[in-house]
Design an enzyme around this catalytic site. Structure first.
Site, mmCIF file in Angstrom:
data_model
loop_
_atom_site.group_PDB
_atom_site.id
_atom_site.type_symbol
_atom_site.label_atom_id
_atom_site.label_comp_id
_atom_site.label_asym_id
_atom_site.label_seq_id
_atom_site.Cartn_x
_atom_site.Cartn_y
_atom_site.Cartn_z
ATOM 1 N N ILE A 175 0.827 -1.201 0.000
ATOM 2 C CA ILE A 175 0.000 0.000 0.000
ATOM 3 C C ILE A 175 0.864 1.256 0.000
ATOM 4 O O ILE A 175 0.632 2.185 -0.784
ATOM 5 C CB ILE A 175 -0.963 -0.004 1.204
ATOM 6 C CG1 ILE A 175 -1.986 -1.144 1.041
ATOM 7 C CG2 ILE A 175 -1.673 1.345 1.333
ATOM 8 C CD1 ILE A 175 -2.869 -1.345 2.253
ATOM 9 N N THR A 247 -4.437 5.735 7.147
ATOM 10 C CA THR A 247 -5.355 4.734 6.608
ATOM 11 C C THR A 247 -4.870 3.337 6.985
ATOM 12 O O THR A 247 -5.264 2.350 6.356
ATOM 13 C CB THR A 247 -5.475 4.856 5.074
ATOM 14 O OG1 THR A 247 -4.169 4.783 4.488
ATOM 15 C CG2 THR A 247 -6.135 6.167 4.677
ATOM 16 N N GLY A 248 -4.002 3.264 8.005
ATOM 17 C CA GLY A 248 -3.454 1.984 8.447
ATOM 18 C C GLY A 248 -4.257 1.395 9.584
ATOM 19 O O GLY A 248 -5.251 0.699 9.374
ATOM 20 N N ASP A 273 -8.815 7.576 8.425
ATOM 21 C CA ASP A 273 -9.799 6.547 8.083
ATOM 22 C C ASP A 273 -9.913 5.526 9.207
ATOM 23 O O ASP A 273 -10.816 4.694 9.189
ATOM 24 C CB ASP A 273 -9.393 5.847 6.771
ATOM 25 C CG ASP A 273 -10.450 4.874 6.269
ATOM 26 O OD1 ASP A 273 -11.608 5.318 6.085
ATOM 27 O OD2 ASP A 273 -10.135 3.681 6.078
ATOM 28 N N GLU A 278 -12.406 2.857 17.635
ATOM 29 C CA GLU A 278 -13.465 2.926 16.615
ATOM 30 C C GLU A 278 -14.474 1.789 16.741
ATOM 31 O O GLU A 278 -15.609 1.904 16.255
ATOM 32 C CB GLU A 278 -12.856 2.905 15.211
ATOM 33 C CG GLU A 278 -12.183 1.594 14.848
ATOM 34 C CD GLU A 278 -11.501 1.652 13.487
ATOM 35 O OE1 GLU A 278 -11.758 0.753 12.678
ATOM 36 O OE2 GLU A 278 -10.704 2.584 13.245
ATOM 37 N N HIS A 310 -13.267 3.951 8.399
ATOM 38 C CA HIS A 310 -12.551 2.719 8.032
ATOM 39 C C HIS A 310 -13.123 2.142 6.740
ATOM 40 O O HIS A 310 -13.519 0.973 6.674
ATOM 41 C CB HIS A 310 -12.646 1.700 9.167
ATOM 42 C CG HIS A 310 -11.526 0.698 9.149
ATOM 43 N ND1 HIS A 310 -11.014 0.105 10.288
ATOM 44 C CD2 HIS A 310 -10.813 0.174 8.118
ATOM 45 C CE1 HIS A 310 -10.049 -0.735 9.967
ATOM 46 N NE2 HIS A 310 -9.904 -0.720 8.652
ATOM 47 N N THR A 311 -13.103 2.954 5.710
ATOM 48 C CA THR A 311 -13.742 2.581 4.452
ATOM 49 C C THR A 311 -12.783 2.568 3.268
ATOM 50 O O THR A 311 -13.193 2.331 2.136
ATOM 51 C CB THR A 311 -14.916 3.551 4.161
ATOM 52 O OG1 THR A 311 -15.688 3.073 3.075
ATOM 53 C CG2 THR A 311 -14.392 4.945 3.836
ATOM 54 N N ALA A 312 -11.486 2.781 3.512
ATOM 55 C CA ALA A 312 -10.532 2.866 2.402
ATOM 56 C C ALA A 312 -10.484 1.585 1.577
ATOM 57 O O ALA A 312 -10.255 1.625 0.368
ATOM 58 C CB ALA A 312 -9.134 3.197 2.939
#
Length: 340
Positions: A175, A247-248, A273, A278, A310-312
């Site tokens: 990534i 985004t990790g 993200d 969460e 958390h949608t990446a």
């Protein structure tokens, strides 16, 4: 012990007609996932039992007859559930995610269960990462909020262009490397940090990256070593006015330290993200259910925060990869083990 990372090929290998079949039980299966599992299971020699319910002590019994099961990344798997799965004959747990922080891999191994992850399109997360960077640089949260109320005035602060900035990429696996590939097209200076140098680039130590980067983006796995990688001390070393993109995994950042740095103005913004704590908030409709996490609420109120739930990973291409790699991993495990 770490997860067994999938090495499934991007080439879609199918099981020849007539090959032996194996059973797999799939938990927390969303409707679009279920469609793909039903379409592809027979191609991989699998007989799939598909459940919408998450894996738990109550639902584990559904795995009877399956040596392999599949779980999602949203549901923590307790040690008691792992022990129960072992008693039921489960020997392989494939999590439909890159990471496996929701499963105690060492305990699983102690009860005879191997945990495997999947590989899916790094482009899904890389694209989302670039979107968050660009939206943060152009103050999109405030702009969209204003235009939704028919206020079409220009923002008081001008945006910035990526070509004028230095971007620090922490973690240059699949990534992180995909993010770097995209950044090159913008003409910005790119700094990289990783224990292993994966590609050509300007690799520096973490302190140098933090002090020289206008944007720091995190793409490293969450381990004991990387937990709170950005703590209060490291955040203070960052360039004043810098932006953090994550985004990790949420726990790569000390949320309390991040909130303090955003409130004080030391950091110019954050685009996240993933967030510590969460679970129970993301993937739920909380419009009418109060959130009692005061730190999360304090973070959410900040005007210089951009937040996605958390949608990446959530693309059609990544879904196909995930389903195919799940079936490949389970087939590979079954073919390498004789079960009584």
């Amino acid at each position: 012990m770490s997860c067994n990372i999938s090495a499934a090929s991007a080439v879609r290998a199918r099981t020849p007609s007539g090959s032996p079949q194996f059973a797999i039980t799939i938990f927390s299966c969303e409707p679009d996932e279920a469609v793909l599992f039903r379409q592809l299971a027979s191609d991989f020699g699998a007989v799939a039992t598909i459940l919408g319910e998450p894996l738990s002590q109550d639902t584990a019994q559904a795995a009877v007859g399956s040596h392999c099961i599949s779980v999602d990344h949203k549901t923590p798997v307790s040690n008691a559930t792992l022990a129960n799965l072992s008693r039921l004959g489960v020997r392989y747990v494939s999590t439909r995610s890159i990471g496996c922080n929701h499963i105690d891999v060492d305990f699983a191994a102690s009860v005879g269960i191997t945990v495997g992850t999947v590989a899916y399109s790094p482009d899904s997360v890389a694209d989302h990462t670039l979107m968050l960077m660009l939206m943060s640089l152009r103050h999109m949260r405030a702009t969209i909020t204003r235009t939704n109320t028919h206020d079409y005035r220009l923002a008081s602060a001008r945006g910035r262009e990526l070509r004028d900035l230095t971007v620090g990429v922490v973690g240059t696996g699949r990534i992180g490397s995909a993010v770097i590939d995209r950044l090159r097209g913008f003409g910005c200076r790119i700094l990289a940090h990783d224990a292993r140098i994966a590609q050509q680039g300007e690799y520096v130590d973490l302190d140098t990256l933090l002090s020289e980067s206008d944007i720091v983006t995190l793409h490293t796995p969450l381990t004991d070593r990387t937990h709170h990688l950005l703590n209060a001390e490291r955040i203070q070393r960052m360039k004043p006015g810098a932006c953090v993109v994550n985004t990790g995994r949420g726990a790569l950042i000390d949320t309390a330290a991040l909130v303090a740095a955003l409130e004080s103005g030391h950091l110019g913004g954050a685009a996240l993200d993933v967030v510590e704590g969460e679970d129970g908030i993301f993937y739920a409709d909380r419009r009418t259910t109060p959130i009692d996490d005061e730190l999360f609420l304090r973070l959410h109120r900040l005007p210089n925060l951009l937040l996605t739930p958390h949608t990446a990973f959530y693309t059609d291409h990544a879904l196909l990869d995930t389903v195919e790699h799940t079936l490949t991993n389970c087939r590979t495990y079954e073919s390498g083990h004789d079960h009584d």
